[in-house]
Design an enzyme around this catalytic site. Structure first.
Site, mmCIF file in Angstrom:
data_model
loop_
_atom_site.group_PDB
_atom_site.id
_atom_site.type_symbol
_atom_site.label_atom_id
_atom_site.label_comp_id
_atom_site.label_asym_id
_atom_site.label_seq_id
_atom_site.Cartn_x
_atom_site.Cartn_y
_atom_site.Cartn_z
ATOM 1 N N THR A 1 0.849 -1.198 0.000
ATOM 2 C CA THR A 1 0.000 0.000 0.000
ATOM 3 C C THR A 1 0.883 1.246 0.000
ATOM 4 O O THR A 1 1.988 1.244 0.558
ATOM 5 C CB THR A 1 -0.947 0.036 1.218
ATOM 6 O OG1 THR A 1 -0.173 0.244 2.412
ATOM 7 C CG2 THR A 1 -1.762 -1.243 1.360
ATOM 8 N N GLY A 2 0.385 2.296 -0.654
ATOM 9 C CA GLY A 2 1.146 3.545 -0.696
ATOM 10 C C GLY A 2 2.487 3.382 -1.386
ATOM 11 O O GLY A 2 3.504 3.906 -0.937
ATOM 12 N N TYR B 1 -1.024 10.828 14.524
ATOM 13 C CA TYR B 1 -0.131 9.985 13.706
ATOM 14 C C TYR B 1 0.605 8.972 14.588
ATOM 15 O O TYR B 1 0.655 7.783 14.292
ATOM 16 C CB TYR B 1 0.874 10.866 12.957
ATOM 17 C CG TYR B 1 1.989 10.075 12.303
ATOM 18 C CD1 TYR B 1 1.783 9.421 11.086
ATOM 19 C CD2 TYR B 1 3.248 9.971 12.904
ATOM 20 C CE1 TYR B 1 2.806 8.685 10.491
ATOM 21 C CE2 TYR B 1 4.276 9.235 12.309
ATOM 22 C CZ TYR B 1 4.049 8.599 11.109
ATOM 23 O OH TYR B 1 5.056 7.869 10.522
ATOM 24 N N SER C 1 5.071 6.539 -3.564
ATOM 25 C CA SER C 1 6.162 7.446 -3.183
ATOM 26 C C SER C 1 6.930 6.881 -1.988
ATOM 27 O O SER C 1 6.552 5.837 -1.436
ATOM 28 C CB SER C 1 5.617 8.847 -2.834
ATOM 29 O OG SER C 1 4.964 8.826 -1.585
HETATM 30 P P1 NDP Z 1 5.127 9.133 1.906
HETATM 31 O O1 NDP Z 1 4.206 10.260 2.202
HETATM 32 O O2 NDP Z 1 6.210 9.322 0.897
HETATM 33 O O3 NDP Z 1 4.301 7.857 1.471
HETATM 34 C C1 NDP Z 1 3.040 7.588 1.987
HETATM 35 C C2 NDP Z 1 2.239 6.854 0.950
HETATM 36 O O4 NDP Z 1 0.937 6.604 1.484
HETATM 37 C C3 NDP Z 1 2.037 7.630 -0.344
HETATM 38 O O5 NDP Z 1 2.231 6.755 -1.426
HETATM 39 C C4 NDP Z 1 0.601 8.074 -0.269
HETATM 40 O O6 NDP Z 1 -0.052 8.198 -1.516
HETATM 41 C C5 NDP Z 1 0.004 6.905 0.493
HETATM 42 N N1 NDP Z 1 -1.315 7.239 1.051
HETATM 43 C C6 NDP Z 1 -1.654 8.250 1.864
HETATM 44 N N2 NDP Z 1 -2.982 8.250 2.084
HETATM 45 C C7 NDP Z 1 -3.485 7.192 1.412
HETATM 46 C C8 NDP Z 1 -4.786 6.672 1.234
HETATM 47 N N3 NDP Z 1 -5.851 7.245 1.787
HETATM 48 N N4 NDP Z 1 -4.934 5.570 0.465
HETATM 49 C C9 NDP Z 1 -3.886 4.985 -0.131
HETATM 50 N N5 NDP Z 1 -2.629 5.447 -0.015
HETATM 51 C C10 NDP Z 1 -2.441 6.542 0.743
HETATM 52 O O7 NDP Z 1 5.751 8.724 3.322
HETATM 53 P P2 NDP Z 1 6.797 7.578 3.772
HETATM 54 O O8 NDP Z 1 7.259 6.812 2.609
HETATM 55 O O9 NDP Z 1 7.771 8.232 4.659
HETATM 56 O O10 NDP Z 1 5.871 6.676 4.690
HETATM 57 C C11 NDP Z 1 5.665 5.305 4.448
HETATM 58 C C12 NDP Z 1 5.554 4.562 5.765
HETATM 59 O O11 NDP Z 1 6.777 4.667 6.467
HETATM 60 C C13 NDP Z 1 4.476 5.088 6.709
HETATM 61 O O12 NDP Z 1 3.814 3.984 7.290
HETATM 62 C C14 NDP Z 1 5.260 5.845 7.754
HETATM 63 O O13 NDP Z 1 4.576 5.872 8.985
HETATM 64 C C15 NDP Z 1 6.499 5.003 7.819
HETATM 65 N N6 NDP Z 1 7.673 5.619 8.401
HETATM 66 C C16 NDP Z 1 8.278 6.697 7.801
HETATM 67 C C17 NDP Z 1 9.400 7.251 8.375
HETATM 68 C C18 NDP Z 1 10.077 8.423 7.775
HETATM 69 O O14 NDP Z 1 11.042 8.880 8.373
HETATM 70 N N7 NDP Z 1 9.655 8.935 6.645
HETATM 71 C C19 NDP Z 1 9.983 6.685 9.593
HETATM 72 C C20 NDP Z 1 9.271 5.557 10.116
HETATM 73 C C21 NDP Z 1 8.176 5.051 9.519
HETATM 74 P P3 NDP Z 1 0.197 9.464 -2.510
HETATM 75 O O15 NDP Z 1 1.495 9.154 -3.209
HETATM 76 O O16 NDP Z 1 -0.980 9.386 -3.419
HETATM 77 O O17 NDP Z 1 0.253 10.677 -1.659
#
Ligand code: NDP
Length: 315
Positions: free
Chosen positions: A8-9, A190, A12
Site C-alpha cells: 500500500t502507498g 499519527y 512514493s
Molecule cells: P510518503 O508520504 O512518501 O508515502 C506515503 C504513501 O501513502 C504515499 O504513497 C501516499 O499516496 C500513500 N497514502 C496516503 N494516504 C493514502 C490513502 N488514503 N490511500 C492509499 N494510499 C495513501 O511517506 P513515507 O514513505 O515516509 O511513509 C511510508 C511509511 O513509512 C508510513 O507507514 C510511515 O509511517 C512510515 N515511516 C516513515 C518514516 C520516515 O522517516 N519517513 C519513519 C518511520 C516510519 P500518494 O502518493 O498518493 O500521496
C-alpha cells in the site's frame, strides 16, 4: 512461480523504494495499491521497475468501501497472495482542525490504522491459501510511537489511554477525534496510529501465526527524512530535518536503503520470524527491537482489535 506482494502507498517514499527493490529482483510481482493511479504508474516508470513485474491497483484507505473494492479487484486478478505490506500513511502535524475519512473517522487513525486493519483482515484468507514457503504480513511501524526511545519522547507523545475516543467512533459528531478521548492534535494522532499498527501486528501474531504459518512483522526502517510524509510540515522544518537527522541524531536513512530494509522483511529467508519488530543498527544489520510498554501491551492490543472490528464492520 513468482511471489505476489501487495504494497500500500507504493506511489512514493518507502513504498516506492520497496516496490523497486522487490520488483527488480525478478522473483516477485508487486501490486502497487495506491489512491492515485496515474501518480503510481509514473512513479513505477520513473524508478525503472520492469513492466512485467508490477501492476497498479486502486486503493483509497480513507474509505472502507474502497478497501472492500480493492480486495474484490485483487481476487478477480486470479493472483495468489504471498505477502502484504501495510505501508501507506498520512501525517498532519500542523493541522489545527481534524479532517475525516469517508466513514467519518479522524483521517490519520482512519487511514493508517482502520483502513489497513480492514484490508489485512480481509486479505488474511488469501494469505492463508498461498502455497509460498514464506507467507508474510508486514505493518510498517515507527520509532515515534515508541516512548522507550528518544524520538518517541518528543511531545506530544503517543498514548491510546483507555481507547475511549476510538470506542465512541473517533468522529466529530459527538465524541473526540482522538483515540484517548482528548483534544485534536495531528502529530499525536499519527503517533497513536503507529502504536495501533504495532499492536495490530502482535495481535495478528497471537491469533493467527500458529494456525496459518503466516509471519507477522513490523519494523522501523530508520528516519527517511526526505519522504512525502513531511510534505505538510512547515518549510523551516522540512529544510532542517534531513541535516538534523543526518548529522545530529545519525538516524537518517536514504529512501533506497529503507526500501532495501523493508524488502528484506518481505523476502529475506533469515527475517521470517513472526511477532518481531525489526530495526537496523548503524552498519545496516537487522535486529529484533524492543517495543515500548504501551506498544507491547497485550491487553490493549486485544481491546484495540475488538473495537476496530466494530468500527470497520467486521463484528
Ligand atoms: P510518503 O508520504 O512518501 O508515502 C506515503 C504513501 O501513502 C504515499 O504513497 C501516499 O499516496 C500513500 N497514502 C496516503 N494516504 C493514502 C490513502 N488514503 N490511500 C492509499 N494510499 C495513501 O511517506 P513515507 O514513505 O515516509 O511513509 C511510508 C511509511 O513509512 C508510513 O507507514 C510511515 O509511517 C512510515 N515511516 C516513515 C518514516 C520516515 O522517516 N519517513 C519513519 C518511520 C516510519 P500518494 O502518493 O498518493 O500521496
Amino acid at each position: 512461480r513468482k511471489g505476489n506482494v501487495i504494497i500500500t502507498g507504493a506511489s512514493s517514499g518507502l513504498g516506492l523504494a520497496t516496490a523497486k527493490a522487490i520488483g527488480e529482483s525478478g522473483e516477485w510481482h508487486v501490486i502497487m495499491a495506491c489512491r492515485d493511479f496515474l501518480k503510481a504508474e509514473k512513479a513505477a516508470k520513473s524508478v525503472g521497475i520492469p513492466k512485467e513485474n508490477y501492476t497498479v491497483m486502486h486503493l483509497d484507505l480513507s474509505s472502507l468501501e474502497s478497501v472492500r473494492q480493492f480486495v474484490d479487484t485483487f481476487r478477480r486478478s486470479g493472483r495468489p497472495l504471498d505477502a502484504l505490506v501495510c505501508n501507506a500513511a498520512v501525517y498532519l502535524p500542523t493541522a489545527k482542525e481534524p479532517t475525516f475519512t469517508a466513514d467519518g473517522f479522524e483521517l490519520s487513525v482512519g487511514t493508517n490504522h482502520l483502513g489497513h486493519f480492514l484490508l489485512s483482515r480481509l486479505l488474511l484468507d488469501d494469505l492463508k491459501q498461498s502455497d509460498h514457503p514464506q507467507k508474510r504480513l508486514i505493518i510498517v511501524g515507527s520509532i515515534t510511537g515508541n516512548t522507550n526511545t528518544l524520538a518517541g519522547n518528543v511531545p506530544p507523545k503517543a498514548n491510546l489511554g483507555d481507547l475511549r475516543g476510538l470506542s465512541e467512533g473517533l468522529n466529530s459528531l459527538n465524541c473526540s477525534p482522538m483515540i484517548d478521548g482528548g483534544e485534536f492534535d495531528g502529530a499525536k494522532a499519527y503517533k497513536d496510529s503507529k502504536v495501533c499498527n504495532m499492536l495490530t501486528m502482535q495481535e495478528f501474531h497471537r491469533r493467527f501465526h500458529e494456525e496459518t504459518g503466516i509471519a507477522f512483522a513490523s519494523l522501523y526502517p530508520g528516519c527517511i527524512a526526505e519522504t512525502g510524509l513531511f510534505r505538510n510540515h512547515i518549510p523551516l522544518f522540512r529544510a532542517l530535518f534531513p541535516p538534523f537527522q543526518k548529522y545530529i541524531t545519525k538516524g537518517y536513512v536514504s529512501e533506497a536503503e529503507a526500501g532495501k530494509r523493508l524488502a528484506q522483511v518481505v523476502c529475506d529467508p533469515s527475517l521470517g520470524k513472526s511477532g518481531v519488530y525489526w530495526s537496523w543498527n548503524s552498519t545496516s544489520s537487522s535486529f529484533e527491537n524492543q517495543l515500548s510498554k504501551e506498544a507491547s501491551d497485550a491487553e490493549k492490543a486485544r481491546k484495540l482489535w475488538e473495537v476496530s472490528e466494530k468500527l470497520v464492520g467486521l463484528a
